[in-house]
Scaffold this motif. Structure first.
Motif, PDB file in Angstrom:
ATOM      1  N   THR A   1       0.848  -1.198   0.000  1.00 16.89           N
ATOM      2  CA  THR A   1       0.000   0.000   0.000  1.00 16.89           C
ATOM      3  C   THR A   1       0.879   1.242   0.000  1.00 16.89           C
ATOM      4  N   PHE A   2       0.245   2.338  -0.314  1.00 17.04           N
ATOM      5  CA  PHE A   2       0.948   3.614  -0.401  1.00 17.04           C
ATOM      6  C   PHE A   2       0.230   4.638   0.465  1.00 17.04           C
TER       7      PHE A   2
ATOM      8  N   LYS B   1       8.918   1.065  -5.645  1.00 17.60           N
ATOM      9  CA  LYS B   1       8.159  -0.041  -5.022  1.00 17.60           C
ATOM     10  C   LYS B   1       7.440  -0.888  -6.070  1.00 17.60           C
ATOM     11  N   LEU B   2       6.882  -0.237  -7.085  1.00 18.54           N
ATOM     12  CA  LEU B   2       6.188  -0.976  -8.142  1.00 18.54           C
ATOM     13  C   LEU B   2       7.160  -1.935  -8.830  1.00 18.54           C
TER      14      LEU B   2
ATOM     15  N   ILE C   1      -2.934   4.252  -6.899  1.00 11.74           N
ATOM     16  CA  ILE C   1      -1.865   4.806  -7.747  1.00 11.74           C
ATOM     17  C   ILE C   1      -1.365   3.670  -8.628  1.00 11.74           C
ATOM     18  N   SER C   2      -1.191   3.959  -9.909  1.00  7.64           N
ATOM     19  CA  SER C   2      -0.829   2.908 -10.859  1.00  7.64           C
ATOM     20  C   SER C   2       0.400   3.310 -11.675  1.00  7.64           C
TER      21      SER C   2
ATOM     22  N   VAL D   1      -3.992   3.350  -2.032  1.00 10.27           N
ATOM     23  CA  VAL D   1      -3.475   4.405  -1.173  1.00 10.27           C
ATOM     24  C   VAL D   1      -4.397   4.453   0.039  1.00 10.27           C
ATOM     25  N   VAL D   2      -3.811   4.305   1.229  1.00 11.37           N
ATOM     26  CA  VAL D   2      -4.599   4.260   2.461  1.00 11.37           C
ATOM     27  C   VAL D   2      -4.079   5.270   3.474  1.00 11.37           C
ATOM     28  N   ASN D   3      -4.926   5.571   4.447  1.00  6.84           N
ATOM     29  CA  ASN D   3      -4.486   6.419   5.554  1.00  6.84           C
ATOM     30  C   ASN D   3      -4.033   5.528   6.715  1.00  6.84           C
ATOM     31  N   GLU D   4      -3.731   6.144   7.843  1.00  9.68           N
ATOM     32  CA  GLU D   4      -3.225   5.385   8.996  1.00  9.68           C
ATOM     33  C   GLU D   4      -4.245   4.405   9.576  1.00  9.68           C
TER      34      GLU D   4
END
Length: 155
Positions: free
Chosen positions: A33-34, A46-47, A68-69, A57-60
């Protein structure tokens, strides 16, 4: 004189039950995740390192903010070169796709396949109680289809 039958209407032969093939049984749960504040350059690394084409893309709190791609990253490389702008300051937040379609983990994998075709997506995040719990890709659906081989509609 006609002979009457007292057998009654015959029941339709039963079709074998289709195995329950749920998205949650084939989705990936160990996800890369980003975060929205990450640099696009770090995402590209990372990709490539993880041999993936994008990620959530996530938060805490593991709540989904976007995706994101590779395509998003390619656009930034192209724009950066065209406008002669450095990429070091570009963050995920400004370049991710925010309007993300998700699917239910209880959906049948074959129904998910149809959704992949209709919406032309490469991956769908799966949420449970508002939190990211997995992701299913086209490859995961193909893996599920191979399990059907010989059992039903396949050969």
């Amino acid at each position: 004189m006609a002979v009457k039958s007292f057998q009654g209407k015959r029941a339709e032969p039963e079709k074998p039950a289709e195995p329950a093939m749920l998205v949650e049984d084939y989705m990936s749960t160990s996800l890369i995740t980003f975060r929205k504040e990450e640099k696009v350059v770090d995402v590209i690394e990372k990709l490539i390192e993880n041999n993936i084409s994008g990620g959530p893309v996530v938060n805490e709190n593991d709540e989904l903010l976007g995706i994101i791609s590779e395509g998003d990253c390619l656009k930034q490389i192209s724009d950066s070169r065209y406008y002669n702008m450095p990429m070091e300051d570009l963050t995920v937040e400004k370049h991710m796709t925010c309007n993300v379609e998700t699917i239910d983990g209880k959906m049948n994998v074959l129904d998910a396949a149809k959704k992949f075709i209709e919406l032309k997506r490469r991956r769908f995040p799966i949420l449970q109680d508002g939190k990211l719990v997995g992701q299913i890709s086209q490859r995961d659906v193909l893996r599920a289809a191979l399990q059907l081989k010989g059992d039903t509609w396949w050969g």
